[in-house]
Design a protein around this motif. Structure first.
Motif, PDB file in Angstrom:
ATOM      1  N   PHE A 169      61.201  16.717 123.378  1.00  0.00           N
ATOM      2  CA  PHE A 169      60.535  15.627 124.078  1.00  0.00           C
ATOM      3  C   PHE A 169      60.216  14.450 123.162  1.00  0.00           C
ATOM      4  O   PHE A 169      59.914  13.361 123.654  1.00  0.00           O
ATOM      5  CB  PHE A 169      59.253  16.133 124.754  1.00  0.00           C
ATOM      6  N   ASN A 170      60.291  14.630 121.869  1.00  0.00           N
ATOM      7  CA  ASN A 170      60.101  13.504 120.953  1.00  0.00           C
ATOM      8  C   ASN A 170      61.161  12.429 121.155  1.00  0.00           C
ATOM      9  O   ASN A 170      60.972  11.280 120.750  1.00  0.00           O
ATOM     10  CB  ASN A 170      60.106  13.972 119.499  1.00  0.00           C
ATOM     11  N   SER A 171      62.294  12.814 121.763  1.00  0.00           N
ATOM     12  CA  SER A 171      63.377  11.865 122.021  1.00  0.00           C
ATOM     13  C   SER A 171      63.294  11.228 123.390  1.00  0.00           C
ATOM     14  O   SER A 171      64.154  10.416 123.751  1.00  0.00           O
ATOM     15  CB  SER A 171      64.733  12.579 121.889  1.00  0.00           C
ATOM     16  N   CYS A 172      62.277  11.561 124.169  1.00  0.00           N
ATOM     17  CA  CYS A 172      62.196  11.115 125.563  1.00  0.00           C
ATOM     18  C   CYS A 172      61.689   9.678 125.642  1.00  0.00           C
ATOM     19  O   CYS A 172      60.478   9.427 125.676  1.00  0.00           O
ATOM     20  CB  CYS A 172      61.303  12.051 126.372  1.00  0.00           C
ATOM     21  N   THR A 173      62.597   8.718 125.690  1.00  0.00           N
ATOM     22  CA  THR A 173      62.210   7.309 125.698  1.00  0.00           C
ATOM     23  C   THR A 173      61.415   6.927 126.944  1.00  0.00           C
ATOM     24  O   THR A 173      60.667   5.949 126.928  1.00  0.00           O
ATOM     25  CB  THR A 173      63.444   6.400 125.610  1.00  0.00           C
ATOM     26  N   ALA A 174      61.562   7.699 128.034  1.00  0.00           N
ATOM     27  CA  ALA A 174      60.832   7.369 129.264  1.00  0.00           C
ATOM     28  C   ALA A 174      59.332   7.329 129.033  1.00  0.00           C
ATOM     29  O   ALA A 174      58.614   6.556 129.695  1.00  0.00           O
ATOM     30  CB  ALA A 174      61.174   8.382 130.352  1.00  0.00           C
ATOM     31  N   PHE A 175      58.833   8.138 128.111  1.00  0.00           N
ATOM     32  CA  PHE A 175      57.395   8.132 127.829  1.00  0.00           C
ATOM     33  C   PHE A 175      56.921   6.773 127.319  1.00  0.00           C
ATOM     34  O   PHE A 175      55.763   6.398 127.499  1.00  0.00           O
ATOM     35  CB  PHE A 175      57.042   9.212 126.806  1.00  0.00           C
ATOM     36  N   HIS A 176      57.821   6.047 126.655  1.00  0.00           N
ATOM     37  CA  HIS A 176      57.423   4.747 126.111  1.00  0.00           C
ATOM     38  C   HIS A 176      57.102   3.748 127.218  1.00  0.00           C
ATOM     39  O   HIS A 176      56.264   2.853 127.031  1.00  0.00           O
ATOM     40  CB  HIS A 176      58.521   4.190 125.209  1.00  0.00           C
ATOM     41  N   LEU A 177      57.764   3.869 128.371  1.00  0.00           N
ATOM     42  CA  LEU A 177      57.438   2.967 129.476  1.00  0.00           C
ATOM     43  C   LEU A 177      55.981   3.135 129.884  1.00  0.00           C
ATOM     44  O   LEU A 177      55.293   2.152 130.219  1.00  0.00           O
ATOM     45  CB  LEU A 177      58.362   3.233 130.668  1.00  0.00           C
ATOM     46  N   ALA A 178      55.493   4.371 129.832  1.00  0.00           N
ATOM     47  CA  ALA A 178      54.081   4.612 130.133  1.00  0.00           C
ATOM     48  C   ALA A 178      53.178   3.912 129.125  1.00  0.00           C
ATOM     49  O   ALA A 178      52.067   3.467 129.475  1.00  0.00           O
ATOM     50  CB  ALA A 178      53.796   6.112 130.144  1.00  0.00           C
ATOM     51  N   GLU A 179      53.622   3.806 127.872  1.00  0.00           N
ATOM     52  CA  GLU A 179      52.815   3.117 126.866  1.00  0.00           C
ATOM     53  C   GLU A 179      52.592   1.657 127.237  1.00  0.00           C
ATOM     54  O   GLU A 179      51.506   1.106 127.013  1.00  0.00           O
ATOM     55  CB  GLU A 179      53.487   3.212 125.493  1.00  0.00           C
ATOM     56  N   TYR A 180      53.621   1.023 127.785  1.00  0.00           N
ATOM     57  CA  TYR A 180      53.480  -0.374 128.191  1.00  0.00           C
ATOM     58  C   TYR A 180      52.452  -0.531 129.299  1.00  0.00           C
ATOM     59  O   TYR A 180      51.898  -1.618 129.487  1.00  0.00           O
ATOM     60  CB  TYR A 180      54.835  -0.916 128.660  1.00  0.00           C
ATOM     61  N   ARG A 181      52.200   0.531 130.027  1.00  0.00           N
ATOM     62  CA  ARG A 181      51.290   0.469 131.169  1.00  0.00           C
ATOM     63  C   ARG A 181      49.892   0.952 130.817  1.00  0.00           C
ATOM     64  O   ARG A 181      49.037   1.053 131.697  1.00  0.00           O
ATOM     65  CB  ARG A 181      51.871   1.303 132.312  1.00  0.00           C
ATOM     66  N   ASN A 182      49.658   1.246 129.554  1.00  0.00           N
ATOM     67  CA  ASN A 182      48.369   1.806 129.151  1.00  0.00           C
ATOM     68  C   ASN A 182      47.810   1.091 127.932  1.00  0.00           C
ATOM     69  O   ASN A 182      47.749   1.637 126.836  1.00  0.00           O
ATOM     70  CB  ASN A 182      48.510   3.307 128.862  1.00  0.00           C
ATOM     71  N   SER A 183      47.406  -0.155 128.124  1.00  0.00           N
ATOM     72  CA  SER A 183      46.728  -0.940 127.081  1.00  0.00           C
ATOM     73  C   SER A 183      47.411  -0.812 125.718  1.00  0.00           C
ATOM     74  O   SER A 183      46.806  -0.334 124.756  1.00  0.00           O
ATOM     75  CB  SER A 183      45.264  -0.503 126.971  1.00  0.00           C
ATOM     76  N   PRO A 184      48.658  -1.222 125.621  1.00  0.00           N
ATOM     77  CA  PRO A 184      49.370  -1.049 124.354  1.00  0.00           C
ATOM     78  C   PRO A 184      48.848  -1.959 123.248  1.00  0.00           C
ATOM     79  O   PRO A 184      48.306  -3.039 123.502  1.00  0.00           O
ATOM     80  CB  PRO A 184      50.809  -1.431 124.709  1.00  0.00           C
ATOM     81  N   ARG A 185      49.028  -1.498 122.020  1.00  0.00           N
ATOM     82  CA  ARG A 185      48.733  -2.334 120.860  1.00  0.00           C
ATOM     83  C   ARG A 185      49.933  -3.231 120.596  1.00  0.00           C
ATOM     84  O   ARG A 185      51.073  -2.777 120.600  1.00  0.00           O
ATOM     85  CB  ARG A 185      48.459  -1.457 119.639  1.00  0.00           C
ATOM     86  N   LEU A 186      49.691  -4.517 120.356  1.00  0.00           N
ATOM     87  CA  LEU A 186      50.768  -5.473 120.143  1.00  0.00           C
ATOM     88  C   LEU A 186      50.911  -5.803 118.668  1.00  0.00           C
ATOM     89  O   LEU A 186      49.949  -5.810 117.911  1.00  0.00           O
ATOM     90  CB  LEU A 186      50.508  -6.751 120.941  1.00  0.00           C
TER      91      LEU A 186
END
Length: 265
Positions: free
Chosen positions: A173-190
């Motif tokens: 699951f460390n390779s699961c890029t889909a999880f990163h989309l959730a990061e964009y939706r949860n107050s990401p650090r820029l």
């Protein structure tokens, strides 16, 4: 290379296993893979791809990450770091991203092959592109914004829209890029992100504001995905094949991050 593997696979074996994993004609699949983990395959990466395309049929679409993360400012290179006195020379001579010719970087044999597959279309982000083959390829790869590596204006959001499935073939699951989309939706650090791209026909260093990724909890998120109704597991050669809906992956990751990443600003 893999001939000494105790597992020896043909295309017919792969087709049977992919069907047992719940893949069917007309599906859209986001594939993350490790060819070497499967064992010896008669025909290697070509056989894996053609087996999947046969299962998907003419109405199905196969998508892979074709990332090229080496297109980045050398001042940020860590493993190994580049001496500071070399930075400017490397900046001057680094090739700009070209969807047709830029190779993948540390992505494996299968994505590198699929980006060159007949009819393949590749998205335009210099670092986090995706390549796709099939009737949905153009829709999925279009509009990949330079300031949105894996967010709403990336192929991941398009994959969510079309109801794609994720396949983890020999990877975790460390390779699961889909999880990163959730990061964009949860107050990401820029933070600032830099790369070389062609802009209006001119090679330029481009600076954008994008998120800082955090994947240290992807294994824990994955354990929750394994409890969803869409998750299936089969053996393929010497390794595992995990499939699940991208919607379940994103919603599970979103829920996890809302509960466990309260420190994000």
């Amino acid at each position: 290379m893999f001939f000494n593997s105790p597992i020896k696979y043909n295309k017919s074996n792969l087709i049977e296993d992919f069907e047992h994993a719940g893949i069917k004609k007309g599906d859209c699949i986001l594939l993350h893979s490790s060819l070497s983990r499967i064992g010896w395959v008669n025909g290697g990466a070509v056989t894996v791809i053609t087996a999947l395309l046969d299962v998907l049929g003419s109405e199905g679409t196969l998508v892979v990450p074709t990332h090229s993360g080496d297109n980045s400012d050398p001042s940020g290179w860590k493993n190994p770091p580049l001496p500071e006195e070399w930075w400017e020379k490397f900046r001057e001579e680094m090739p700009a991203y070209d969807a047709r010719t830029t190779p993948t970087f540390l992505m494996g044999v299968i994505p590198e092959l699929l980006r060159n597959w007949p009819g393949a279309i590749r998205s335009d982000h210099p670092q986090t592109s995706f390549a796709a083959v099939g009737p949905l390829a153009k829709k999925i790869t279009a509009g990949h914004a330079l300031d949105c590596q894996l967010g709403e204006r990336s192929p991941l959001a398009r994959l969510e829209e079309v109801g794609a499935k994720v396949m983890l073939l020999g990877v975790t699951f460390n390779s699961c890029t889909a999880f990163h989309l959730a990061e964009y939706r949860n107050s990401p650090r820029l933070d600032k992100n830099r790369f070389v791209a062609m802009v209006d026909g001119s090679r330029q260093w481009v600076s954008v504001s994008d998120i800082t990724f955090e994947d240290s909890d992807f294994g824990e998120i994955g354990c929750q995905v394994m409890k969803t109704g869409s998750f299936k597991e089969v053996s393929v050669g010497a390794t595992h094949c995990w499939t699940f809906s991208i919607a379940d992956a994103i919603s599970t990751a979103t829920t996890w991050m809302e509960a466990h990443r309260n420190n994000l600003a």
